[in-house]
Write a protein that holds these residues in place. Sequence first.
Motif, mmCIF file in Angstrom:
data_model
loop_
_atom_site.group_PDB
_atom_site.id
_atom_site.type_symbol
_atom_site.label_atom_id
_atom_site.label_comp_id
_atom_site.label_asym_id
_atom_site.label_seq_id
_atom_site.Cartn_x
_atom_site.Cartn_y
_atom_site.Cartn_z
ATOM 1 N N ALA A 4 0.828 -1.205 0.000
ATOM 2 C CA ALA A 4 0.000 0.000 0.000
ATOM 3 C C ALA A 4 0.864 1.257 0.000
ATOM 4 O O ALA A 4 0.556 2.240 -0.691
ATOM 5 C CB ALA A 4 -0.934 -0.012 1.204
ATOM 6 N N MET A 5 1.967 1.248 0.751
ATOM 7 C CA MET A 5 2.859 2.399 0.760
ATOM 8 C C MET A 5 3.508 2.611 -0.603
ATOM 9 O O MET A 5 3.766 3.744 -1.018
ATOM 10 C CB MET A 5 3.936 2.227 1.829
ATOM 11 C CG MET A 5 3.578 2.795 3.190
ATOM 12 S SD MET A 5 3.192 4.568 3.205
ATOM 13 C CE MET A 5 4.744 5.274 2.660
ATOM 14 N N GLY A 6 3.757 1.519 -1.305
ATOM 15 C CA GLY A 6 4.280 1.656 -2.659
ATOM 16 C C GLY A 6 3.328 2.418 -3.561
ATOM 17 O O GLY A 6 3.748 3.222 -4.402
ATOM 18 N N LEU A 7 2.035 2.205 -3.378
ATOM 19 C CA LEU A 7 1.034 2.901 -4.187
ATOM 20 C C LEU A 7 0.815 4.330 -3.694
ATOM 21 O O LEU A 7 0.599 5.240 -4.492
ATOM 22 C CB LEU A 7 -0.273 2.112 -4.177
ATOM 23 C CG LEU A 7 -0.174 0.713 -4.794
ATOM 24 C CD1 LEU A 7 -1.515 -0.006 -4.714
ATOM 25 C CD2 LEU A 7 0.295 0.793 -6.243
ATOM 26 N N LEU A 8 0.899 4.549 -2.376
ATOM 27 C CA LEU A 8 0.841 5.914 -1.857
ATOM 28 C C LEU A 8 2.025 6.735 -2.374
ATOM 29 O O LEU A 8 1.890 7.931 -2.663
ATOM 30 C CB LEU A 8 0.834 5.901 -0.330
ATOM 31 C CG LEU A 8 -0.492 5.501 0.324
ATOM 32 C CD1 LEU A 8 -0.298 5.227 1.816
ATOM 33 C CD2 LEU A 8 -1.550 6.588 0.106
ATOM 34 N N ASP A 9 3.164 6.116 -2.495
ATOM 35 C CA ASP A 9 4.333 6.772 -3.065
ATOM 36 C C ASP A 9 4.042 7.241 -4.492
ATOM 37 O O ASP A 9 4.396 8.368 -4.873
ATOM 38 C CB ASP A 9 5.512 5.795 -3.046
ATOM 39 C CG ASP A 9 6.732 6.326 -3.775
ATOM 40 O OD1 ASP A 9 7.157 7.456 -3.480
ATOM 41 O OD2 ASP A 9 7.276 5.606 -4.642
ATOM 42 N N GLN A 10 3.379 6.403 -5.274
ATOM 43 C CA GLN A 10 3.031 6.780 -6.645
ATOM 44 C C GLN A 10 2.066 7.966 -6.667
ATOM 45 O O GLN A 10 2.191 8.875 -7.489
ATOM 46 C CB GLN A 10 2.423 5.585 -7.383
ATOM 47 C CG GLN A 10 3.368 4.419 -7.609
ATOM 48 C CD GLN A 10 4.514 4.776 -8.541
ATOM 49 O OE1 GLN A 10 4.377 5.604 -9.430
ATOM 50 N NE2 GLN A 10 5.660 4.147 -8.321
ATOM 51 N N ILE A 11 1.132 7.972 -5.764
ATOM 52 C CA ILE A 11 0.126 9.040 -5.721
ATOM 53 C C ILE A 11 0.736 10.358 -5.259
ATOM 54 O O ILE A 11 0.460 11.422 -5.820
ATOM 55 C CB ILE A 11 -1.038 8.642 -4.787
ATOM 56 C CG1 ILE A 11 -1.822 7.467 -5.381
ATOM 57 C CG2 ILE A 11 -1.968 9.827 -4.531
ATOM 58 C CD1 ILE A 11 -2.828 6.858 -4.419
ATOM 59 N N LEU A 12 1.605 10.303 -4.260
ATOM 60 C CA LEU A 12 2.066 11.521 -3.611
ATOM 61 C C LEU A 12 3.298 12.154 -4.242
ATOM 62 O O LEU A 12 3.397 13.388 -4.284
ATOM 63 C CB LEU A 12 2.341 11.246 -2.131
ATOM 64 C CG LEU A 12 1.100 11.146 -1.246
ATOM 65 C CD1 LEU A 12 1.448 10.544 0.110
ATOM 66 C CD2 LEU A 12 0.462 12.526 -1.070
ATOM 67 N N ILE A 13 4.247 11.351 -4.748
ATOM 68 C CA ILE A 13 5.526 11.970 -5.116
ATOM 69 C C ILE A 13 6.103 11.550 -6.463
ATOM 70 O O ILE A 13 7.020 12.215 -6.962
ATOM 71 C CB ILE A 13 6.565 11.723 -3.995
ATOM 72 C CG1 ILE A 13 7.577 12.855 -3.941
ATOM 73 C CG2 ILE A 13 7.242 10.370 -4.154
ATOM 74 C CD1 ILE A 13 8.442 12.850 -2.707
#
Length: 483
Positions: free
Chosen positions: A318-327
Motif C-alpha cells: 500500500a505504501m508503494g502505491l501511496l508513493d506513486q500518488i504523492l511523489i
Amino acid sequence: MLVKFLLPQKLRLAYSAFGFSVIIALGACSQKAVTTTTPAPPTTPDTAPASPKATYQVPVDYYTLDNGLKVVLSPDKTTPIVTVAAYYNIGFRNEPKDRTGFAHLFEHMMFQGSQNLGKMEFIQLIQRNGGVLNGSTRFDFTNYFEIVPANKLETILWAEADRMRGLNITQDNLKNQQEVVKNEVKVNVLNQPYGGFPWLDMPQYANKNWFNAHNFYGDLKDLDAANLDDVKNFFKTFYSPNNAALVVSGDFDPAQAKAWVKQYFDAIPAADLPPKVDLTEPRQEKEQRFAKDDKLATKPALAFAYHMPDRNTPEYYAMGLLDQILIQGNDSRLYQALVQERGYTGSVSGGINSGLGNMFNYNGPMLWDGNLIHDSSVTADSIMAVIDREIKKLETNGIDQALLDLAIVKMRSSFYDQISQTYGFGKADLLASFALFDNNPARINTLENEFRKVTPELMQKTLREYLRPTNRTILTINPLAKS
C-alpha cells in the motif's frame, strides 16, 4: 578508483553515491533446492481476492550449490548479451561498529586483483571483450555485475569465481584504496553543495539503531584505521559463497551455464557466518526536526521522511502505491501542489529507498522520503503545511478505486521499467535481491499481483498509521554561501 561513466539518468543517480564504476561500449550441477513459484499469502479483511496473474513472466531457474551459493538462471534470447551479477549479503548496515565505511571500502578492494588476475586486469578483461561492469554498496548488499556479448559468458563466470576464491590483499592495495575512498568522500560530500543530502544524512537523523543510523560513507578516521587483518577477515567472512547470490541473465544455454557455474564456483569453500545483526527500529511517537548548515549551498533545502511498514506486508505494498500518488511523476499530489500551483520549488524528489535503490532491493527498516531545494522567501513550515494538507485530503476524502487503479498503472510502468534497465541489469538486480533476502527470486513474477490486492480500505489504514506527523523526521539545510 571511481571512473565517470554514462548511464540512463535514473540508474546514474542510483549508482553515483557508492560505486566503483566503469562503462565501455558493448560490442549439470550439484543442487540442494529448486524454487520457481511463491505461494500466495492468505486473504485478510484488508486485502481483496487476487486478480488474474500478470501475463509477463520472467524465466527463473533457482538452485543452491553445496557450498551455499544461491544461483539464479534467467534465459532471455532478445539480444545476444548476458548479464552476470554477484551479490554479497554485506552492506552499510552490518559493517563493524568501529569501521564505518568498511563495506564501501571493500567494494573498491575487489578490483585490486585476484589469484589469476592482476590489479585492474578484471576491468581490462571486460573492456577487451566489449563489456560493461559496475560495483556498488547499498544498505543490505554489495554487488558486482558485468554485461558482455553472449559468447563470453564462460570467461566472466571464471573471472567472478576467481575473485570470490581469493583476492590479492596487500598493504599497498589497501592504502591506495583508503585514499581513493577518502577522496570520494571529500568530492561527493564534504566539498559538494548539498553533499549527502538527503540520501546519506536522513538515515542518520531519522533512525535510532546505530546500524541504520551511522555514516555509511565512513568517518575519515575509521577509514584510516582499517588494517590488513581487517580486510582479510572481512573477505573471508562476508565474501563467501554461502553469503552470496549469483545471477546469469540473457542469451545462454541453461545446461551449459549450470556446468560452468559448477566448474568454477562449486569448490570455493563456505565460511562460518556471524549472527545476523539486529536492525529493528522503535516505533516513532514524536516528530523530529533537525537543521544542518551547508557552507556551499546557496538556497535552503528541505527533506522529510516517514518510517516504512515492514517489507512484504500488505501495508508495504500500500505504501508503494501511496508513493506513486504523492511523489512520483508530474501528476503526483506533491508536485502539483508545490511546483505547479505555488511555485515553491522546481522539482520534488524522493520515494522508498530513494537515492540508493528501489522499494524491492533492501531488507530491513526503511524510509519513505521526499526532498526539494526552494527559494529563501519560502519557509520550511509553509512547505510542510502544504504536504500535510495533501496527505490530509487523502485521509479525509478517501482513496477511491479510480485513484488506486491509476497508482497501480504507474507502479506497473515503473516496475517494468526497472526490469528492463541497462541491458537487463535491472532484472538481475531484482532476482539477486529476492534470492538473497527471500530465498525466492521468483517473487519477481508475483509483485504485480500483490499490488493489485491492495484495497482503498487498506490504503486508508496505511496512510493513517505511517503518514502521521509523529512518524516523520524533517531535515532542513541552512545555506551559508552567497548566491
